[in-house]
Design a protein around this motif. Structure first.
Motif, PDB file in Angstrom:
ATOM      1  N   SER A   3      42.689  51.379  49.371  1.00 36.11           N
ATOM      2  CA  SER A   3      41.380  50.937  49.876  1.00 36.11           C
ATOM      3  C   SER A   3      41.497  50.410  51.299  1.00 36.11           C
ATOM      4  O   SER A   3      40.657  50.706  52.154  1.00 36.11           O
ATOM      5  CB  SER A   3      40.806  49.834  48.981  1.00 36.11           C
ATOM      6  OG  SER A   3      40.473  50.348  47.733  1.00 36.11           O
ATOM      7  N   TRP A   4      42.543  49.643  51.561  1.00 43.63           N
ATOM      8  CA  TRP A   4      42.760  49.136  52.917  1.00 43.63           C
ATOM      9  C   TRP A   4      43.077  50.266  53.882  1.00 43.63           C
ATOM     10  O   TRP A   4      42.641  50.250  55.030  1.00 43.63           O
ATOM     11  CB  TRP A   4      43.868  48.078  52.927  1.00 43.63           C
ATOM     12  CG  TRP A   4      43.372  46.747  52.491  1.00 43.63           C
ATOM     13  CD1 TRP A   4      43.630  46.119  51.306  1.00 43.63           C
ATOM     14  CD2 TRP A   4      42.524  45.871  53.224  1.00 43.63           C
ATOM     15  NE1 TRP A   4      42.982  44.910  51.267  1.00 43.63           N
ATOM     16  CE2 TRP A   4      42.297  44.737  52.436  1.00 43.63           C
ATOM     17  CE3 TRP A   4      41.916  45.945  54.475  1.00 43.63           C
ATOM     18  CZ2 TRP A   4      41.501  43.681  52.860  1.00 43.63           C
ATOM     19  CZ3 TRP A   4      41.134  44.891  54.900  1.00 43.63           C
ATOM     20  CH2 TRP A   4      40.925  43.778  54.098  1.00 43.63           C
ATOM     21  N   ILE A   5      43.828  51.246  53.428  1.00 42.97           N
ATOM     22  CA  ILE A   5      44.149  52.400  54.289  1.00 42.97           C
ATOM     23  C   ILE A   5      42.864  53.148  54.644  1.00 42.97           C
ATOM     24  O   ILE A   5      42.644  53.524  55.797  1.00 42.97           O
ATOM     25  CB  ILE A   5      45.170  53.332  53.610  1.00 42.97           C
ATOM     26  CG1 ILE A   5      46.520  52.625  53.438  1.00 42.97           C
ATOM     27  CG2 ILE A   5      45.311  54.647  54.363  1.00 42.97           C
ATOM     28  CD1 ILE A   5      47.239  52.322  54.740  1.00 42.97           C
ATOM     29  N   ARG A   6      41.982  53.346  53.661  1.00 42.94           N
ATOM     30  CA  ARG A   6      40.696  54.004  53.943  1.00 42.94           C
ATOM     31  C   ARG A   6      39.879  53.195  54.945  1.00 42.94           C
ATOM     32  O   ARG A   6      39.238  53.761  55.840  1.00 42.94           O
ATOM     33  CB  ARG A   6      39.892  54.204  52.653  1.00 42.94           C
ATOM     34  CG  ARG A   6      40.378  55.345  51.801  1.00 42.94           C
ATOM     35  CD  ARG A   6      39.396  55.662  50.684  1.00 42.94           C
ATOM     36  NE  ARG A   6      39.188  54.553  49.768  1.00 42.94           N
ATOM     37  CZ  ARG A   6      39.916  54.307  48.695  1.00 42.94           C
ATOM     38  NH1 ARG A   6      40.929  55.085  48.381  1.00 42.94           N
ATOM     39  NH2 ARG A   6      39.627  53.283  47.914  1.00 42.94           N
ATOM     40  N   THR A  11      45.066  47.203  60.530  1.00 45.28           N
ATOM     41  CA  THR A  11      44.686  47.165  59.114  1.00 45.28           C
ATOM     42  C   THR A  11      45.667  47.969  58.268  1.00 45.28           C
ATOM     43  O   THR A  11      46.120  47.520  57.217  1.00 45.28           O
ATOM     44  CB  THR A  11      43.254  47.708  58.931  1.00 45.28           C
ATOM     45  OG1 THR A  11      42.361  46.915  59.689  1.00 45.28           O
ATOM     46  CG2 THR A  11      42.834  47.701  57.475  1.00 45.28           C
ATOM     47  N   ASN A  12      46.006  49.166  58.731  1.00 40.45           N
ATOM     48  CA  ASN A  12      46.935  50.005  57.975  1.00 40.45           C
ATOM     49  C   ASN A  12      48.338  49.399  57.922  1.00 40.45           C
ATOM     50  O   ASN A  12      49.006  49.453  56.886  1.00 40.45           O
ATOM     51  CB  ASN A  12      46.981  51.412  58.558  1.00 40.45           C
ATOM     52  CG  ASN A  12      45.727  52.191  58.239  1.00 40.45           C
ATOM     53  OD1 ASN A  12      44.921  51.788  57.425  1.00 40.45           O
ATOM     54  ND2 ASN A  12      45.551  53.307  58.911  1.00 40.45           N
ATOM     55  N   LEU A  13      48.784  48.816  59.014  1.00 37.33           N
ATOM     56  CA  LEU A  13      50.095  48.165  59.012  1.00 37.33           C
ATOM     57  C   LEU A  13      50.114  46.969  58.069  1.00 37.33           C
ATOM     58  O   LEU A  13      51.049  46.786  57.293  1.00 37.33           O
ATOM     59  CB  LEU A  13      50.479  47.733  60.432  1.00 37.33           C
ATOM     60  CG  LEU A  13      50.825  48.853  61.395  1.00 37.33           C
ATOM     61  CD1 LEU A  13      51.019  48.293  62.813  1.00 37.33           C
ATOM     62  CD2 LEU A  13      52.054  49.605  60.947  1.00 37.33           C
ATOM     63  N   TRP A  14      49.054  46.152  58.122  1.00 39.99           N
ATOM     64  CA  TRP A  14      48.970  44.997  57.241  1.00 39.99           C
ATOM     65  C   TRP A  14      48.943  45.434  55.774  1.00 39.99           C
ATOM     66  O   TRP A  14      49.597  44.814  54.929  1.00 39.99           O
ATOM     67  CB  TRP A  14      47.725  44.169  57.567  1.00 39.99           C
ATOM     68  CG  TRP A  14      47.538  43.022  56.625  1.00 39.99           C
ATOM     69  CD1 TRP A  14      48.183  41.817  56.646  1.00 39.99           C
ATOM     70  CD2 TRP A  14      46.667  42.984  55.492  1.00 39.99           C
ATOM     71  NE1 TRP A  14      47.751  41.053  55.614  1.00 39.99           N
ATOM     72  CE2 TRP A  14      46.824  41.735  54.881  1.00 39.99           C
ATOM     73  CE3 TRP A  14      45.764  43.896  54.951  1.00 39.99           C
ATOM     74  CZ2 TRP A  14      46.112  41.361  53.749  1.00 39.99           C
ATOM     75  CZ3 TRP A  14      45.063  43.528  53.831  1.00 39.99           C
ATOM     76  CH2 TRP A  14      45.236  42.272  53.239  1.00 39.99           C
ATOM     77  N   THR A  33      50.270  48.049  54.436  1.00 42.09           N
ATOM     78  CA  THR A  33      51.598  48.510  54.035  1.00 42.09           C
ATOM     79  C   THR A  33      52.546  47.333  53.794  1.00 42.09           C
ATOM     80  O   THR A  33      53.261  47.298  52.788  1.00 42.09           O
ATOM     81  CB  THR A  33      52.174  49.455  55.105  1.00 42.09           C
ATOM     82  OG1 THR A  33      51.252  50.539  55.291  1.00 42.09           O
ATOM     83  CG2 THR A  33      53.524  49.995  54.702  1.00 42.09           C
ATOM     84  N   VAL A  34      52.518  46.362  54.684  1.00 39.75           N
ATOM     85  CA  VAL A  34      53.374  45.180  54.529  1.00 39.75           C
ATOM     86  C   VAL A  34      52.980  44.407  53.273  1.00 39.75           C
ATOM     87  O   VAL A  34      53.841  43.983  52.489  1.00 39.75           O
ATOM     88  CB  VAL A  34      53.293  44.283  55.785  1.00 39.75           C
ATOM     89  CG1 VAL A  34      53.931  42.933  55.559  1.00 39.75           C
ATOM     90  CG2 VAL A  34      53.929  44.988  56.970  1.00 39.75           C
ATOM     91  N   ARG A  35      51.702  44.226  53.071  1.00 43.21           N
ATOM     92  CA  ARG A  35      51.214  43.490  51.902  1.00 43.21           C
ATOM     93  C   ARG A  35      51.562  44.228  50.605  1.00 43.21           C
ATOM     94  O   ARG A  35      51.966  43.613  49.626  1.00 43.21           O
ATOM     95  CB  ARG A  35      49.701  43.296  52.024  1.00 43.21           C
ATOM     96  CG  ARG A  35      49.107  42.480  50.945  1.00 43.21           C
ATOM     97  CD  ARG A  35      49.424  41.034  51.123  1.00 43.21           C
ATOM     98  NE  ARG A  35      48.791  40.294  50.042  1.00 43.21           N
ATOM     99  CZ  ARG A  35      49.222  39.155  49.585  1.00 43.21           C
ATOM    100  NH1 ARG A  35      50.271  38.574  50.117  1.00 43.21           N
ATOM    101  NH2 ARG A  35      48.612  38.560  48.601  1.00 43.21           N
ATOM    102  N   TYR A  36      51.418  45.545  50.598  1.00 44.84           N
ATOM    103  CA  TYR A  36      51.763  46.341  49.420  1.00 44.84           C
ATOM    104  C   TYR A  36      53.227  46.135  49.048  1.00 44.84           C
ATOM    105  O   TYR A  36      53.565  45.923  47.880  1.00 44.84           O
ATOM    106  CB  TYR A  36      51.488  47.825  49.694  1.00 44.84           C
ATOM    107  CG  TYR A  36      52.018  48.743  48.623  1.00 44.84           C
ATOM    108  CD1 TYR A  36      51.315  48.944  47.443  1.00 44.84           C
ATOM    109  CD2 TYR A  36      53.240  49.399  48.775  1.00 44.84           C
ATOM    110  CE1 TYR A  36      51.791  49.776  46.450  1.00 44.84           C
ATOM    111  CE2 TYR A  36      53.729  50.236  47.790  1.00 44.84           C
ATOM    112  CZ  TYR A  36      52.998  50.417  46.628  1.00 44.84           C
ATOM    113  OH  TYR A  36      53.487  51.227  45.645  1.00 44.84           O
ATOM    114  N   ARG A  37      54.083  46.183  50.041  1.00 47.65           N
ATOM    115  CA  ARG A  37      55.524  46.027  49.789  1.00 47.65           C
ATOM    116  C   ARG A  37      55.838  44.642  49.226  1.00 47.65           C
ATOM    117  O   ARG A  37      56.622  44.516  48.280  1.00 47.65           O
ATOM    118  CB  ARG A  37      56.299  46.265  51.073  1.00 47.65           C
ATOM    119  CG  ARG A  37      57.786  46.196  50.883  1.00 47.65           C
ATOM    120  CD  ARG A  37      58.507  46.539  52.153  1.00 47.65           C
ATOM    121  NE  ARG A  37      59.941  46.515  51.931  1.00 47.65           N
ATOM    122  CZ  ARG A  37      60.813  46.132  52.833  1.00 47.65           C
ATOM    123  NH1 ARG A  37      60.398  45.776  54.035  1.00 47.65           N
ATOM    124  NH2 ARG A  37      62.087  46.131  52.562  1.00 47.65           N
ATOM    125  N   ALA A  38      55.215  43.615  49.775  1.00 48.43           N
ATOM    126  CA  ALA A  38      55.461  42.255  49.289  1.00 48.43           C
ATOM    127  C   ALA A  38      55.001  42.096  47.842  1.00 48.43           C
ATOM    128  O   ALA A  38      55.710  41.501  47.017  1.00 48.43           O
ATOM    129  CB  ALA A  38      54.754  41.246  50.184  1.00 48.43           C
TER     130      ALA A  38
END
Length: 122
Positions: free
Chosen positions: A19-22, A70-73, A75-80
């Motif tokens: 959703s964040w990537i979109r 937004t896309n970078l955030w 990805t980082v949040r997903y990994r955490a």
């Protein structure tokens, strides 16, 4: 935590990231469209003032950068969150990125309203 619960947690994490990537892609697409349309107007010599074109191009660039952030955030949040699920640990949610993106989007929208008002008045 059962495997079924862990799967649901990972699936929810992935849906949130997507959703964040979109959202990031939409911000970049709108920014690109604004900048491209301003350049089209300049090339077609329909723009009233080059400052309006430059402002639109700058705002488009800011939107593209906001989409990238937004896309970078995401990805980082997903990994955490993925690591926390695997470790069966709680993760403390941080609203900082949401505030930055929300305020950034509001500032860009306000600047776009000013550019549009000047274009309509000029």
């Amino acid at each position: 935590m059962t495997d079924d619960t862990r799967f649901r947690d990972h699936a929810a994490n992935e849906r949130t990231m997507l959703s964040w990537i979109r959202t990031g892609i939409a911000l970049m697409a709108v920014g690109f469209a604004i900048a491209r349309f301003a350049l089209f107007l300049r090339d077609a010599e329909h723009a009233v003032a080059t400052t309006q074109v430059a402002g639109s191009v700058a705002l488009g660039g800011v939107l593209v950068a906001l989409g990238l952030a937004t896309n970078l955030w995401a990805t980082v949040r997903y990994r955490a969150i993925r690591r926390a699920i695997e470790a069966r640990a709680a993760i403390d949610p941080s609203p900082v990125a949401l505030y930055v993106l929300g305020i950034g989007s509001a500032l860009v929208a306000a600047a776009m309203a000013v550019v549009l008002a000047r274009a309509l008045a000029g």
